[in-house]
Motif scaffolding. Structure first.
Motif, PDB file in Angstrom:
ATOM      1  N   PHE A  66       0.595  -1.051  -0.150  1.00  0.00           N
ATOM      2  CA  PHE A  66      -0.330   0.070   0.122  1.00  0.00           C
ATOM      3  C   PHE A  66       0.885   1.085   0.534  1.00  0.00           C
ATOM      4  CE2 PHE A  66      -2.064  -3.527   1.616  1.00  0.00           C
ATOM      5  CZ  PHE A  66      -3.899  -3.045   0.858  1.00  0.00           C
ATOM      6  N   VAL A  67       0.228   2.220  -0.921  1.00  0.00           N
ATOM      7  CA  VAL A  67       0.934   3.267  -0.607  1.00  0.00           C
ATOM      8  C   VAL A  67       0.895   4.383  -1.159  1.00  0.00           C
ATOM      9  CG1 VAL A  67       2.875   5.126  -2.626  1.00  0.00           C
ATOM     10  CG2 VAL A  67       2.718   1.579  -2.722  1.00  0.00           C
ATOM     11  N   GLU A  68       0.769   5.254   0.094  1.00  0.00           N
ATOM     12  CA  GLU A  68       0.047   6.888  -0.182  1.00  0.00           C
ATOM     13  C   GLU A  68       0.706   7.817  -1.124  1.00  0.00           C
ATOM     14  OE1 GLU A  68      -0.802  10.323   3.063  1.00  0.00           O
ATOM     15  OE2 GLU A  68      -0.159   8.773   3.575  1.00  0.00           O
ATOM     16  N   ALA A  69      -0.036   8.347  -1.757  1.00  0.00           N
ATOM     17  CA  ALA A  69       0.159   9.501  -2.833  1.00  0.00           C
ATOM     18  C   ALA A  69      -0.847  10.200  -3.412  1.00  0.00           C
ATOM     19  CB  ALA A  69       0.835   8.038  -4.528  1.00  0.00           C
ATOM     20  N   GLU A  70      -0.869  10.912  -4.747  1.00  0.00           N
ATOM     21  CA  GLU A  70      -1.054  11.598  -4.972  1.00  0.00           C
ATOM     22  C   GLU A  70      -2.002  11.309  -6.099  1.00  0.00           C
ATOM     23  OE1 GLU A  70      -2.461  14.802  -4.102  1.00  0.00           O
ATOM     24  OE2 GLU A  70      -0.923  14.494  -2.485  1.00  0.00           O
ATOM     25  N   SER A  71      -1.010  10.213  -6.615  1.00  0.00           N
ATOM     26  CA  SER A  71      -2.230   9.856  -7.755  1.00  0.00           C
ATOM     27  C   SER A  71      -1.392   8.248  -8.659  1.00  0.00           C
ATOM     28  CB  SER A  71      -1.801  10.755  -8.925  1.00  0.00           C
ATOM     29  OG  SER A  71      -0.526  11.115  -9.131  1.00  0.00           O
ATOM     30  N   GLU A  72      -2.254   7.624  -8.985  1.00  0.00           N
ATOM     31  CA  GLU A  72      -1.324   6.493  -9.740  1.00  0.00           C
ATOM     32  C   GLU A  72      -0.388   6.452 -10.356  1.00  0.00           C
ATOM     33  OE1 GLU A  72      -2.384   2.977 -13.281  1.00  0.00           O
ATOM     34  OE2 GLU A  72      -4.139   3.897 -12.025  1.00  0.00           O
TER      35      GLU A  72
END
Length: 69
Positions: free
Chosen positions: A24-30
């Motif tokens: 799982f990664v926290e980011a603004e977009s794919e």
């Protein structure tokens, strides 16, 4: 936003369900997720945004951990 990433550990590895890992990664977009993981050499199969009930379900797993870059 939190994204679930399904991947193989090597770009040369053929995708096989039994050898697929997830993170799982926290980011603004794919696109940002792909950019963050580009230097790891993973064969990324699928990236999916996770929220709501699906996120609640995933958080119940003892292996749930969000990667932050």
């Amino acid at each position: 936003m939190i994204y679930k990433v399904l991947y193989q550990e090597s770009i040369a590895q053929v995708p096989v369900r039994e050898h697929t890992h997830s993170m799982f990664v926290e980011a603004e977009s794919e696109r940002e997720v792909r950019k963050q993981l580009a230097n790891r050499g993973y064969n990324i199969e699928f990236i999916q945004a996770v929220d709501g009930k699906f996120l609640e379900y995933e958080m119940q797993s003892q292996d749930f951990k969000v990667e932050k870059f």
